[in-house]
Write a protein that holds these residues in place. Structure first.
Motif, PDB file in Angstrom:
ATOM      1  N   UNK A 157       0.892  -0.996  -0.047  1.00 19.60           N
ATOM      2  CA  UNK A 157       0.035   0.197  -0.187  1.00 19.60           C
ATOM      3  C   UNK A 157       0.817   1.160  -0.073  1.00 19.60           C
ATOM      4  N   UNK A 158       1.662   1.622  -1.023  1.00 16.92           N
ATOM      5  CA  UNK A 158       2.400   2.792  -1.186  1.00 16.92           C
ATOM      6  C   UNK A 158       1.676   3.865  -0.894  1.00 16.92           C
ATOM      7  N   UNK A 159       0.467   4.061  -0.986  1.00 15.93           N
ATOM      8  CA  UNK A 159      -0.191   5.479  -0.663  1.00 15.93           C
ATOM      9  C   UNK A 159      -0.371   5.779   0.744  1.00 15.93           C
ATOM     10  N   UNK A 160      -0.030   4.759   1.452  1.00 16.17           N
ATOM     11  CA  UNK A 160       0.132   5.279   3.073  1.00 16.17           C
ATOM     12  C   UNK A 160       1.241   6.089   3.222  1.00 16.17           C
ATOM     13  N   UNK A 161       2.359   5.509   2.864  1.00 14.65           N
ATOM     14  CA  UNK A 161       3.795   6.221   3.092  1.00 14.65           C
ATOM     15  C   UNK A 161       3.637   7.636   2.400  1.00 14.65           C
ATOM     16  N   UNK A 162       3.413   7.536   1.218  1.00 11.33           N
ATOM     17  CA  UNK A 162       3.301   8.878   0.316  1.00 11.33           C
ATOM     18  C   UNK A 162       2.189   9.715   1.015  1.00 11.33           C
ATOM     19  N   UNK A 163       1.004   9.334   1.437  1.00  8.87           N
ATOM     20  CA  UNK A 163       0.294  10.248   2.148  1.00  8.87           C
ATOM     21  C   UNK A 163       1.014  10.862   3.559  1.00  8.87           C
ATOM     22  N   UNK A 164       1.516   9.885   4.224  1.00 11.12           N
ATOM     23  CA  UNK A 164       2.175  10.474   5.468  1.00 11.12           C
ATOM     24  C   UNK A 164       3.264  11.473   5.360  1.00 11.12           C
ATOM     25  N   UNK A 165       4.042  11.281   4.139  1.00  9.80           N
ATOM     26  CA  UNK A 165       5.019  12.242   3.974  1.00  9.80           C
ATOM     27  C   UNK A 165       4.357  13.365   3.332  1.00  9.80           C
ATOM     28  N   UNK A 166       3.412  13.418   2.623  1.00  4.63           N
ATOM     29  CA  UNK A 166       2.602  14.775   1.995  1.00  4.63           C
ATOM     30  C   UNK A 166       2.044  15.548   3.179  1.00  4.63           C
ATOM     31  N   UNK A 167       1.225  14.757   3.808  1.00  6.01           N
ATOM     32  CA  UNK A 167       0.287  15.406   4.733  1.00  6.01           C
ATOM     33  C   UNK A 167       0.775  15.730   6.211  1.00  6.01           C
ATOM     34  N   UNK A 168       2.042  15.127   6.511  1.00  2.39           N
ATOM     35  CA  UNK A 168       2.195  15.211   7.812  1.00  2.39           C
ATOM     36  C   UNK A 168       3.720  15.614   8.142  1.00  2.39           C
ATOM     37  N   UNK A 169       4.835  15.160   7.023  1.00  2.00           N
ATOM     38  CA  UNK A 169       6.122  15.812   6.997  1.00  2.00           C
ATOM     39  C   UNK A 169       6.400  17.122   6.469  1.00  2.00           C
ATOM     40  N   UNK A 170       6.119  16.787   4.974  1.00  3.20           N
ATOM     41  CA  UNK A 170       6.682  17.898   4.106  1.00  3.20           C
ATOM     42  C   UNK A 170       5.534  18.984   3.936  1.00  3.20           C
ATOM     43  N   UNK A 171       4.248  18.481   3.787  1.00  2.31           N
ATOM     44  CA  UNK A 171       3.217  19.618   3.723  1.00  2.31           C
ATOM     45  C   UNK A 171       2.995  20.677   4.829  1.00  2.31           C
ATOM     46  N   UNK A 172       2.931  20.392   6.077  1.00  2.02           N
ATOM     47  CA  UNK A 172       3.014  21.225   7.236  1.00  2.02           C
ATOM     48  C   UNK A 172       4.027  21.996   7.124  1.00  2.02           C
ATOM     49  N   UNK A 173       5.468  21.507   7.077  1.00  2.00           N
ATOM     50  CA  UNK A 173       6.790  22.342   7.084  1.00  2.00           C
ATOM     51  C   UNK A 173       6.405  23.270   5.882  1.00  2.00           C
ATOM     52  N   UNK A 174       6.182  22.780   4.729  1.00  7.37           N
ATOM     53  CA  UNK A 174       6.039  23.864   3.506  1.00  7.37           C
ATOM     54  C   UNK A 174       5.074  25.106   3.956  1.00  7.37           C
ATOM     55  N   UNK A 175       4.103  24.706   4.569  1.00  5.31           N
ATOM     56  CA  UNK A 175       3.133  25.627   4.943  1.00  5.31           C
ATOM     57  C   UNK A 175       3.659  26.534   6.094  1.00  5.31           C
ATOM     58  N   UNK A 176       4.146  26.126   7.022  1.00  3.05           N
ATOM     59  CA  UNK A 176       4.949  26.745   7.930  1.00  3.05           C
ATOM     60  C   UNK A 176       5.789  28.007   7.387  1.00  3.05           C
ATOM     61  N   UNK A 177       6.720  27.409   6.550  1.00  2.00           N
ATOM     62  CA  UNK A 177       7.736  28.244   5.785  1.00  2.00           C
ATOM     63  C   UNK A 177       7.092  29.334   5.061  1.00  2.00           C
ATOM     64  N   UNK A 178       6.112  29.207   4.329  1.00  2.00           N
ATOM     65  CA  UNK A 178       5.272  30.079   3.562  1.00  2.00           C
ATOM     66  C   UNK A 178       4.428  31.133   4.383  1.00  2.00           C
TER      67      UNK A 178
END
Length: 233
Positions: A157-178
């Protein structure tokens, strides 16, 4: 295969946790999970930022120019290494400034002090935002190898880790920087609180996930290198 994205992830997460807590202390805030209530000695913060910045700059540079994870995925070093490199340099700059500051930064000076660098961080946010989009669109992270304990159980289920990286790791960090330019301006408390929680969520997740990888990567190598080894947990 040489893997040191574990240490980079822990250091990046620690930086995402420490930076907003330093700013909160300077601002005199009392926020949940703040942990640090007073700015304290600037040289103490300089040491913390300097340690993290040295690791991220060094390993981020090596990953950016040598691509050690290319045997697994040819493009993954760009997603991991380059953001870590710029984060490391920013931390070293903060460490240098604090090391040459004899007294704690005054809250009134904070907006003018952060104004120039906030736009550099905003550009990092753009990088992270497009990294997030690439993770979602191109299955960049995919799933852990089946030989890796714990995370390898989700190999189908690759969607699980992709979603985790996007929604919990990279996404929030990106929004915080912006949000940094708006938060640094000092007039938008909403932007500041959103930044604080974005960095907190991403920082906690980076630290816990990357620390866990010391265990899972070790088990993966044992499964690959030892005939008959089958560690699932």
């Amino acid at each position: 295969m040489i893997m040191f994205n574990t240490l980079m992830g822990v250091c990046a997460g620690a930086a995402l946790l420490l930076v907003p807590r330093y700013l909160a202390a300077v601002r005199g805030e009392r926020l949940p999970l703040q942990l640090i209530r007073t700015p304290g000695e600037p040289r103490g913060w300089a040491a913390a930022f300097g340690v993290l910045g040295t690791v991220l700059t060094g390993l981020g540079f090596v990953m950016t120019v040598t691509h050690p994870l290319a045997p697994a995925k040819t493009y993954i070093d760009t997603i991991f290494g380059e953001p870590s490199l710029i984060l490391g340099v920013l931390l070293l700059a903060a460490a240098w400034h604090l090391a040459h500051t004899k007294k704690p930064v005054d809250e009134q000076r904070l907006p003018t002090l952060l104004a120039p660098i906030s736009w550099v961080v905003f550009c990092v946010g753009l990088i992270l935002a497009w990294c997030t989009a690439a993770i979602v669109r191109f299955d960049v992270i995919s799933s852990a190898p089946a030989e890796e304990p714990i995370t390898g159980l989700l190999h189908q289920w690759p969607i699980v880790e992709n979603t985790f990286f996007a929604a919990v790791l990279y996404g929030p960090a990106a929004l915080g920087c912006l949000l940094v330019p708006a938060a640094a301006h000092g007039r938008s408390r909403g932007a500041w609180l959103a930044l604080y929680w974005c960095f907190t969520i991403s920082g906690i997740a980076f630290v816990l996930f990357s620390a866990m990888n010391y265990y899972t990567h070790t088990g993966m190598l044992l499964n690959l290198d030892h005939t008959g080894a089958d560690y699932r947990w």
